[in-house]
Design an enzyme around this catalytic site. Structure first.
Site, PDB file in Angstrom:
ATOM      1  N   THR A 129       0.826  -1.212   0.000  1.00 53.44           N
ATOM      2  CA  THR A 129       0.000   0.000   0.000  1.00 53.44           C
ATOM      3  C   THR A 129       0.857   1.257   0.000  1.00 53.44           C
ATOM      4  O   THR A 129       1.999   1.235   0.476  1.00 53.44           O
ATOM      5  CB  THR A 129      -0.888  -0.032   1.266  1.00 53.44           C
ATOM      6  OG1 THR A 129      -1.433   1.261   1.485  1.00 53.44           O
ATOM      7  CG2 THR A 129      -0.077  -0.380   2.521  1.00 53.44           C
ATOM      8  N   ASP A 130       0.271   2.368  -0.465  1.00 50.46           N
ATOM      9  CA  ASP A 130       0.980   3.651  -0.386  1.00 50.46           C
ATOM     10  C   ASP A 130       1.029   4.175   1.055  1.00 50.46           C
ATOM     11  O   ASP A 130       1.749   5.123   1.352  1.00 50.46           O
ATOM     12  CB  ASP A 130       0.328   4.693  -1.312  1.00 50.46           C
ATOM     13  CG  ASP A 130      -1.144   4.970  -0.996  1.00 50.46           C
ATOM     14  OD1 ASP A 130      -1.708   4.291  -0.121  1.00 50.46           O
ATOM     15  OD2 ASP A 130      -1.720   5.887  -1.620  1.00 50.46           O
ATOM     16  N   GLU A 131       0.233   3.561   1.952  1.00 49.30           N
ATOM     17  CA  GLU A 131       0.165   4.081   3.328  1.00 49.30           C
ATOM     18  C   GLU A 131       1.492   3.917   4.077  1.00 49.30           C
ATOM     19  O   GLU A 131       1.715   4.570   5.092  1.00 49.30           O
ATOM     20  CB  GLU A 131      -0.997   3.423   4.084  1.00 49.30           C
ATOM     21  CG  GLU A 131      -2.313   3.661   3.355  1.00 49.30           C
ATOM     22  CD  GLU A 131      -3.569   3.252   4.107  1.00 49.30           C
ATOM     23  OE1 GLU A 131      -3.534   3.186   5.348  1.00 49.30           O
ATOM     24  OE2 GLU A 131      -4.596   3.004   3.437  1.00 49.30           O
ATOM     25  N   TYR A 158      -1.852  -0.569  10.961  1.00 53.91           N
ATOM     26  CA  TYR A 158      -1.957  -1.249   9.659  1.00 53.91           C
ATOM     27  C   TYR A 158      -0.751  -0.928   8.785  1.00 53.91           C
ATOM     28  O   TYR A 158      -0.063  -1.829   8.294  1.00 53.91           O
ATOM     29  CB  TYR A 158      -3.252  -0.834   8.939  1.00 53.91           C
ATOM     30  CG  TYR A 158      -3.261  -1.158   7.459  1.00 53.91           C
ATOM     31  CD1 TYR A 158      -3.267  -2.478   7.005  1.00 53.91           C
ATOM     32  CD2 TYR A 158      -3.250  -0.140   6.491  1.00 53.91           C
ATOM     33  CE1 TYR A 158      -3.270  -2.779   5.644  1.00 53.91           C
ATOM     34  CE2 TYR A 158      -3.245  -0.426   5.132  1.00 53.91           C
ATOM     35  CZ  TYR A 158      -3.251  -1.741   4.712  1.00 53.91           C
ATOM     36  OH  TYR A 158      -3.240  -2.041   3.360  1.00 53.91           O
ATOM     37  N   LYS A 203       2.291  -3.309   7.320  1.00 59.64           N
ATOM     38  CA  LYS A 203       2.583  -3.479   5.892  1.00 59.64           C
ATOM     39  C   LYS A 203       4.021  -3.040   5.581  1.00 59.64           C
ATOM     40  O   LYS A 203       4.714  -3.673   4.795  1.00 59.64           O
ATOM     41  CB  LYS A 203       1.591  -2.680   5.038  1.00 59.64           C
ATOM     42  CG  LYS A 203       0.181  -3.212   5.003  1.00 59.64           C
ATOM     43  CD  LYS A 203       0.011  -4.610   4.434  1.00 59.64           C
ATOM     44  CE  LYS A 203       0.241  -4.687   2.944  1.00 59.64           C
ATOM     45  NZ  LYS A 203      -0.114  -6.038   2.406  1.00 59.64           N
TER      46      LYS A 203
HETATM   47  P1  NAD Z   1      -9.395  -7.734   2.152  1.00 55.66           P
HETATM   48  O1  NAD Z   1      -9.422  -7.449   3.617  1.00 55.66           O
HETATM   49  O2  NAD Z   1     -10.619  -7.475   1.342  1.00 55.66           O
HETATM   50  O3  NAD Z   1      -9.000  -9.247   1.902  1.00 55.66           O
HETATM   51  C1  NAD Z   1      -7.989  -9.890   2.606  1.00 55.66           C
HETATM   52  C2  NAD Z   1      -8.082 -11.386   2.323  1.00 55.66           C
HETATM   53  O4  NAD Z   1      -7.007 -12.028   3.020  1.00 55.66           O
HETATM   54  C3  NAD Z   1      -9.380 -12.019   2.820  1.00 55.66           C
HETATM   55  O5  NAD Z   1      -9.891 -12.907   1.851  1.00 55.66           O
HETATM   56  C4  NAD Z   1      -8.955 -12.782   4.075  1.00 55.66           C
HETATM   57  O6  NAD Z   1      -9.757 -13.922   4.345  1.00 55.66           O
HETATM   58  C5  NAD Z   1      -7.515 -13.154   3.726  1.00 55.66           C
HETATM   59  N1  NAD Z   1      -6.712 -13.371   4.927  1.00 55.66           N
HETATM   60  C6  NAD Z   1      -6.598 -12.559   6.009  1.00 55.66           C
HETATM   61  N2  NAD Z   1      -5.775 -13.111   6.920  1.00 55.66           N
HETATM   62  C7  NAD Z   1      -5.330 -14.290   6.388  1.00 55.66           C
HETATM   63  C8  NAD Z   1      -4.445 -15.299   6.834  1.00 55.66           C
HETATM   64  N3  NAD Z   1      -3.854 -15.233   8.024  1.00 55.66           N
HETATM   65  N4  NAD Z   1      -4.200 -16.347   6.011  1.00 55.66           N
HETATM   66  C9  NAD Z   1      -4.803 -16.432   4.792  1.00 55.66           C
HETATM   67  N5  NAD Z   1      -5.667 -15.524   4.333  1.00 55.66           N
HETATM   68  C10 NAD Z   1      -5.930 -14.459   5.117  1.00 55.66           C
HETATM   69  O7  NAD Z   1      -8.156  -6.914   1.591  1.00 55.66           O
HETATM   70  P2  NAD Z   1      -7.970  -6.162   0.206  1.00 55.66           P
HETATM   71  O8  NAD Z   1      -8.543  -4.808   0.315  1.00 55.66           O
HETATM   72  O9  NAD Z   1      -8.398  -7.074  -0.888  1.00 55.66           O
HETATM   73  O10 NAD Z   1      -6.381  -6.004   0.187  1.00 55.66           O
HETATM   74  C11 NAD Z   1      -5.548  -7.019  -0.366  1.00 55.66           C
HETATM   75  C12 NAD Z   1      -4.102  -6.597  -0.260  1.00 55.66           C
HETATM   76  O11 NAD Z   1      -3.913  -5.371  -0.959  1.00 55.66           O
HETATM   77  C13 NAD Z   1      -3.632  -6.341   1.167  1.00 55.66           C
HETATM   78  O12 NAD Z   1      -2.325  -6.832   1.294  1.00 55.66           O
HETATM   79  C14 NAD Z   1      -3.680  -4.822   1.299  1.00 55.66           C
HETATM   80  O13 NAD Z   1      -2.721  -4.382   2.236  1.00 55.66           O
HETATM   81  C15 NAD Z   1      -3.318  -4.397  -0.097  1.00 55.66           C
HETATM   82  N6  NAD Z   1      -3.853  -3.096  -0.531  1.00 55.66           N
HETATM   83  C16 NAD Z   1      -5.164  -2.794  -0.375  1.00 55.66           C
HETATM   84  C17 NAD Z   1      -5.668  -1.573  -0.825  1.00 55.66           C
HETATM   85  C18 NAD Z   1      -7.130  -1.208  -0.724  1.00 55.66           C
HETATM   86  O14 NAD Z   1      -7.513  -0.087  -1.058  1.00 55.66           O
HETATM   87  N7  NAD Z   1      -8.004  -2.110  -0.316  1.00 55.66           N
HETATM   88  C19 NAD Z   1      -4.789  -0.647  -1.420  1.00 55.66           C
HETATM   89  C20 NAD Z   1      -3.431  -0.990  -1.561  1.00 55.66           C
HETATM   90  C21 NAD Z   1      -2.982  -2.222  -1.114  1.00 55.66           C
HETATM   91  P1  TYD Z   2     -10.868   3.650   4.223  1.00 55.08           P
HETATM   92  O1  TYD Z   2     -11.800   3.227   3.143  1.00 55.08           O
HETATM   93  O2  TYD Z   2     -10.970   2.999   5.564  1.00 55.08           O
HETATM   94  O3  TYD Z   2      -9.390   3.531   3.622  1.00 55.08           O
HETATM   95  P2  TYD Z   2      -7.968   4.040   4.239  1.00 55.08           P
HETATM   96  O4  TYD Z   2      -8.153   4.419   5.638  1.00 55.08           O
HETATM   97  O5  TYD Z   2      -7.112   2.814   4.095  1.00 55.08           O
HETATM   98  O6  TYD Z   2      -7.536   5.160   3.364  1.00 55.08           O
HETATM   99  O7  TYD Z   2     -11.045   5.216   4.438  1.00 55.08           O
HETATM  100  C1  TYD Z   2     -10.883   6.144   3.369  1.00 55.08           C
HETATM  101  C2  TYD Z   2     -11.016   7.536   3.940  1.00 55.08           C
HETATM  102  O8  TYD Z   2     -12.378   7.729   4.370  1.00 55.08           O
HETATM  103  C3  TYD Z   2     -10.164   7.777   5.173  1.00 55.08           C
HETATM  104  O9  TYD Z   2      -9.673   9.118   5.146  1.00 55.08           O
HETATM  105  C4  TYD Z   2     -11.123   7.596   6.339  1.00 55.08           C
HETATM  106  C5  TYD Z   2     -12.446   8.050   5.764  1.00 55.08           C
HETATM  107  N1  TYD Z   2     -13.668   7.389   6.299  1.00 55.08           N
HETATM  108  C6  TYD Z   2     -14.740   8.176   6.735  1.00 55.08           C
HETATM  109  O10 TYD Z   2     -14.711   9.415   6.701  1.00 55.08           O
HETATM  110  N2  TYD Z   2     -15.869   7.515   7.202  1.00 55.08           N
HETATM  111  C7  TYD Z   2     -15.959   6.162   7.261  1.00 55.08           C
HETATM  112  O11 TYD Z   2     -16.991   5.624   7.739  1.00 55.08           O
HETATM  113  C8  TYD Z   2     -14.829   5.380   6.813  1.00 55.08           C
HETATM  114  C9  TYD Z   2     -14.869   3.877   6.854  1.00 55.08           C
HETATM  115  C10 TYD Z   2     -13.719   6.039   6.321  1.00 55.08           C
END
Ligand code: NAD
Ligand code: TYD
Length: 358
Positions: A136-138, A162, A166
């Protein structure tokens, strides 16, 4: 035929990636999806691929070294695409330990097992084996409102449990590359949105609440900025980095699509009103009156913004989905998947929601 081991393939991005890969490669690849099925994992996300002969689901925890070793022993894995993680910042603030366990220890197990399976007696690696760590960019921390962009060279400065977990997992991957010359890449992507996203994250939460006439919680002043990317564009970037990228490199993935949270919420309200039929009674209650400013997130990062120059210049990847179009497609998907939403928001979700927003 290449064999992919995808971790976390039952989650949001992982399932979109699997759909994308089968659309692109059809029967010419094999995918093993390894997922523990936590609250965020849902096999319904894989409807349509489950009956394929070149797809296998294995329920396993990535921290379980024995189970992961067995998977590598029984299959000649060519590609690992490692998504599995705890992914929600708010949950990490309430319960950091499971983030360290899954994101750090789980990644260590994945690296260790891949290394053991791919390493030759002289310490080099079998040909054409690749591990892609999805991050992630975070990890780069928080930008000021007018404070530039995240580049691959930006120093790590994670601020939430988080992002700290990461960042630690990224460091482990970097250590494997530096120490063992382990064949890997890291991608650091901005916020994703699209089908199958669990409604604890901003966009699906707002869509779901608005459709139910519930309040739309906006943290703090609503002016925090995220850089949104349609999930399918991310899936494509991952595949392109793995096939065309230079090994051992990090690539930032982002959409040049910065928006304040309040803009997103207002845009969802507007789009829902445009898309719902005139006679749909939900239209009456979907207005900006639902917006409710709530207590800010602890340590809330102000702004994220990716500079995707390297991936564009070296690999030719660019985001393809305009935000307006992506949001419409996402809303359309949630309209068509009311049962999915009902299923994932029953049980544990209710408990989480009540505690989180009480
Ligand atoms: P998500 O929470 O939707 O899915 C995570 C998946 O991992 C789930 O299916 C869960 O069952 C599985 N999981 C969790 N713990 C596990 C374990 N111990 N063993 C096996 N499986 C396990 O997450 P996402 O949003 O799809 O994110 C996927 C990846 O991308 C993550 O690594 C996250 O850090 C990264 N990422 C997410 C975003 C975003 O905006 N969602 C952006 C950048 C990077
Ligand atoms: P989120 O989807 O949780 O992603 P991330 O925290 O990983 O960026 O949140 C996106 C943005 O929205 C973040 O600045 C927090 C804000 N947010 C709200 O304002 N209300 C909400 O109920 C949630 C879940 C997030």
């Amino acid at each position: 035929m290449k064999t992919y081991l995808v971790t976390g393939g039952a989650g949001f991005i992982g399932s979109n990636y699997i759909h994308y890969m089968f659309r692109k490669y059809g029967d010419s690849i094999r995918i093993l999806n390894v997922d523990a099925l936590t609250y965020a994992g849902n096999l319904e996300n894989l409807k349509g691929v489950e009956e394929r002969e070149n797809y296998t689901f294995i329920r396993a925890d990535i921290c379980d070294k024995e189970a992961i070793t067995k998977i590598f022993a029984e299959n000649d894995i060519d590609r690992v695409v490692h998504f599995a993680a705890e992914s929600h910042v708010d949950r990490s603030i309430r319960n950091p330990e499971v983030f360290v366990q899954t994101n750090v220890m789980g990644t260590a197990v994945m690296l260790n097992c891949a290394k053991a399976a791919w390493e030759l007696p002289d310490g080099s690696f079998k040909e054409d084996k690749k591990f892609l760590h999805v991050s992630t960019d975070e990890v780069y921390g928080s930008l000021e409102e007018d404070g530039g962009y995240f580049y691959e060279t930006t120093p790590y400065a994670p601020r939430s449990p988080y992002s700290a977990s990461k960042a630690s997992s990224d460091m482990l991957v970097k250590a494997y590359m530096d120490t063992y010359h382990f064949p890997a890449n890291i991608t650091n992507c901005s916020n994703n949105y699209g089908p199958y996203q669990f409604p604890e994250k901003l966009i699906p939460l707002i869509i779901n609440n608005a459709l139910q006439g519930k309040k739309l919680p906006v943290y703090g002043d609503g002016k925090n900025v995220r850089d949104w990317l349609y999930v399918e564009d991310h899936a494509k970037a991952i595949d392109m980095v793995q096939e065309k990228g230079r090994l051992f490199e990090t690539y930032n993935v982002g959409g040049h699509n910065e928006k304040q949270n309040i803009e997103i919420v207002k845009m969802i309200i507007e789009t829902l009103r445009e898309m719902l039929p005139e006679n749909d009674e939900r239209r009456a209650h979907i207005t900006e009156d639902l917006i409710t400013y709530v207590e800010d997130r602890k340590g809330h990062d102000r702004r994220y913004a990716i500079a995707p120059d390297k991936i564009r210049q070296e690999i030719g990847w660019e985001p393809e989905t305009m935000f307006k179009e992506g949001i419409r497609r996402t809303i359309e998907w949630y309209f068509d998947h009311e049962d999915w939403m009902k299923n994932v928001t029953s049980g544990d979700y209710q408990k989480y929601y009540e505690e989180m927003y009480s």
